[in-house]
Write an enzyme that holds these catalytic residues in place. Structure first.
Site, mmCIF file in Angstrom:
data_model
loop_
_atom_site.group_PDB
_atom_site.id
_atom_site.type_symbol
_atom_site.label_atom_id
_atom_site.label_comp_id
_atom_site.label_asym_id
_atom_site.label_seq_id
_atom_site.Cartn_x
_atom_site.Cartn_y
_atom_site.Cartn_z
ATOM 1 N N ALA A 70 35.292 29.533 33.178
ATOM 2 C CA ALA A 70 36.106 30.051 34.291
ATOM 3 C C ALA A 70 36.982 31.187 33.785
ATOM 4 O O ALA A 70 37.607 31.080 32.732
ATOM 5 C CB ALA A 70 36.973 28.931 34.866
ATOM 6 N N TYR A 137 41.041 42.977 30.148
ATOM 7 C CA TYR A 137 40.055 41.881 30.147
ATOM 8 C C TYR A 137 39.549 41.615 28.722
ATOM 9 O O TYR A 137 39.466 40.463 28.286
ATOM 10 C CB TYR A 137 38.898 42.240 31.088
ATOM 11 C CG TYR A 137 37.667 41.357 30.962
ATOM 12 C CD1 TYR A 137 37.603 40.109 31.586
ATOM 13 C CD2 TYR A 137 36.551 41.776 30.222
ATOM 14 C CE1 TYR A 137 36.465 39.305 31.475
ATOM 15 C CE2 TYR A 137 35.421 40.979 30.113
ATOM 16 C CZ TYR A 137 35.378 39.755 30.739
ATOM 17 O OH TYR A 137 34.254 38.961 30.620
ATOM 18 N N GLU A 264 33.547 54.689 30.277
ATOM 19 C CA GLU A 264 32.351 53.841 30.174
ATOM 20 C C GLU A 264 31.818 53.859 28.739
ATOM 21 O O GLU A 264 31.705 54.917 28.112
ATOM 22 C CB GLU A 264 31.248 54.304 31.140
ATOM 23 C CG GLU A 264 30.091 53.322 31.129
ATOM 24 C CD GLU A 264 29.017 53.583 32.184
ATOM 25 O OE1 GLU A 264 28.034 52.845 32.160
ATOM 26 O OE2 GLU A 264 29.155 54.512 32.998
HETATM 27 N N1 LIG Z 1 28.100 37.899 32.974
HETATM 28 C C1 LIG Z 1 28.227 38.518 31.818
HETATM 29 O O1 LIG Z 1 27.461 39.459 31.513
HETATM 30 C C2 LIG Z 1 29.294 38.075 30.834
HETATM 31 C C3 LIG Z 1 29.426 38.801 29.636
HETATM 32 C C4 LIG Z 1 30.403 38.416 28.739
HETATM 33 C C5 LIG Z 1 31.209 37.318 28.997
HETATM 34 N N2 LIG Z 1 31.067 36.650 30.167
HETATM 35 C C6 LIG Z 1 31.955 35.492 30.395
HETATM 36 O O2 LIG Z 1 31.169 34.413 30.889
HETATM 37 C C7 LIG Z 1 31.942 33.648 31.815
HETATM 38 C C8 LIG Z 1 31.170 33.494 33.117
HETATM 39 O O3 LIG Z 1 30.960 34.773 33.688
HETATM 40 P P1 LIG Z 1 30.056 34.983 34.990
HETATM 41 O O4 LIG Z 1 29.423 36.303 34.877
HETATM 42 O O5 LIG Z 1 29.236 33.778 35.213
HETATM 43 O O6 LIG Z 1 31.173 35.111 36.121
HETATM 44 P P2 LIG Z 1 31.378 34.285 37.485
HETATM 45 O O7 LIG Z 1 32.506 34.943 38.204
HETATM 46 O O8 LIG Z 1 30.082 34.112 38.183
HETATM 47 O O9 LIG Z 1 31.865 32.859 36.933
HETATM 48 C C9 LIG Z 1 33.228 32.560 36.723
HETATM 49 C C10 LIG Z 1 33.575 31.334 37.531
HETATM 50 O O10 LIG Z 1 34.950 31.013 37.309
HETATM 51 C C11 LIG Z 1 35.526 30.638 38.556
HETATM 52 N N3 LIG Z 1 36.976 30.856 38.460
HETATM 53 C C12 LIG Z 1 37.644 32.036 38.463
HETATM 54 N N4 LIG Z 1 38.964 31.815 38.342
HETATM 55 C C13 LIG Z 1 39.127 30.464 38.256
HETATM 56 C C14 LIG Z 1 40.261 29.614 38.118
HETATM 57 N N5 LIG Z 1 41.510 30.113 38.038
HETATM 58 N N6 LIG Z 1 40.047 28.276 38.061
HETATM 59 C C15 LIG Z 1 38.804 27.750 38.158
HETATM 60 N N7 LIG Z 1 37.700 28.509 38.309
HETATM 61 C C16 LIG Z 1 37.871 29.851 38.343
HETATM 62 C C17 LIG Z 1 34.839 31.500 39.601
HETATM 63 O O11 LIG Z 1 34.915 30.943 40.900
HETATM 64 C C18 LIG Z 1 33.408 31.528 39.061
HETATM 65 O O12 LIG Z 1 32.643 30.455 39.571
HETATM 66 C C19 LIG Z 1 33.277 34.364 31.958
HETATM 67 O O13 LIG Z 1 34.204 33.710 31.118
HETATM 68 C C20 LIG Z 1 33.003 35.770 31.459
HETATM 69 O O14 LIG Z 1 34.157 36.364 30.920
HETATM 70 C C21 LIG Z 1 30.134 36.996 31.090
#
Ligand SMILES: NC(=O)c1ccc[n+]([C@@H]2O[C@H](COP(=O)([O-])OP(=O)(O)OC[C@H]3O[C@@H](n4cnc5c(N)ncnc54)[C@H](O)[C@@H]3O)[C@@H](O)[C@H]2O)c1
Length: 301
Positions: A70, A137, A264
């Protein structure tokens, strides 16, 4: 095992939940659904619709492992409102760590961002590359790794920090920022032209979401107290991505080129060597295989 997955309704963690359930684990998803939908959650998992900033004592009772995803995932939001970003990504994570400590959780797996932490880096990023985030971030996501280290040192909580590359695949929100694959597929399926900023030569390390979920599964029992890149080590330019999707979708139009966006990153590629040696993880999907599965998903949804 009894496992809490924070953010388990979101794009990446919902795939980890599916794999955990398939292996017979008991899963509690903690998600306030601010950026996701309940429809993503495996019906065998239990949803607790709360924030990671809330009191979660009753949910943490008897938990073995926490998989913490999250977060505020919006870079633009973090630039507009760094305090909001830090509240969720730092204070929310600290609240999760405190619950782990008090409930005697054995291990936490943390979703970090390899690209955001490294910032601009013309070389392939390893786990010992300089940490130089270019946005709040990147700072907030990386800060948690220091707490992981200290919680292990002081309280014996084991951790693995997975530093992700650019993840793509089913359930990624095409309207959210950053998901270039989802945005392109969405546009192309609607016969609209995707926009490429700059000359399209900027490269990303695109890793398929099921492979990322596999890394989480391996980290349940391996690579304690380590920070590990989860990427392919391969550059894919935005132009190459467009060309590959064009072929898969039999799309006829060309993209629209617009001026490069300020700040970027030109190249973002993570070395997967440590993941292979400590987790035994290698990405199973080639870009073409992953893109085909992703296109199938968006065609059906
Ligand atoms: N998608 C990518 O390419 C990527 C790359 C690097 C890191 N990440 C990390 O992976 C994780 C998941 O990313 P994602 O792409 O699936 O994003 P996402 O937004 O789909 O998933 C994040 C989830 O956290 C929930 N959330 C947000 N704030 C919250 C809170 N205060 N309490 C409870 N739930 C909360 C959202 O509702 C969502 O379901 C994140 O920590 C992100 O930083 C993702």
């Amino acid at each position: 095992m009894k496992i809490i997955v924070t953010g388990g309704a979101g794009f990446v963690a919902s795939h980890a939940v599916d794999k955990l359930i398939a292996k017979g684990h008991d899963v509690i998803v903690i998600d306030n659904l601010t950026n996701s939908s309940e429809a993503n959650i495996n019906p065998k998992a239990k949803l607790v619709q709360k924030s990671i900033l809330d009191n979660l004592s009753s949910e943490f009772h008897g938990i073995d492992v926490v998989i913490h995803h999250a977060a505020n995932v919006f870079v633009t939001k973090s630039i507009e409102d760094p305090v909001f970003d830090a509240q969720i990504n730092i204070m929310g994570s600290l609240n999760i760590l405190e619950h782990c400590r008090k409930a005697g959780v054995k291990k936490i797996i943390y979703a970090n961002s390899g690209g955001a932490a490294a910032g601009e880096n013309s070389r392939i990023v390893t786990e010992s590359s300089l940490i130089k985030p270019l946005c709040p971030y990147g700072v907030s996501k990386h800060t948690v790794e220091h707490y992981l280290f200290v919680y292990n040192l002081l309280y014996g909580l084991k951790y693995t920090s997975l530093r992700y590359a650019n993840i793509y695949g089913p359930r990624q929100n095409p309207r959210a920022e950053g998901g270039v694959v989802a945005i392109f597929i969405d546009k192309m399926l609607n016969n609209e032209q995707p926009v490429i900023y700059g000359n399209g030569g900027q490269t990303r390390d695109l890793v398929y979401v099921e492979d990322v979920a596999d890394a989480n599964m391996l980290a349940l029992t391996k690579a304690d107290n380590q920070c590990i890149n989860i990427g392919t080590g391969k550059d894919t330019s935005v132009n190459q991505l467009f060309k590959t999707l064009k072929k898969i979708l039999e799309y006829k139009k060309e993209p629209i080129y617009k001026p490069a966006r300020k700040g970027e990153i030109i190249r973002s590629v993570l070395s997967p060597r440590k993941a292979k040696s400590l987790l035994g993880w290698v990405p199973k999907h080639t870009l073409e295989q992953g893109l085909k599965k992703t296109v199938d998903y968006y065609r059906q949804s």
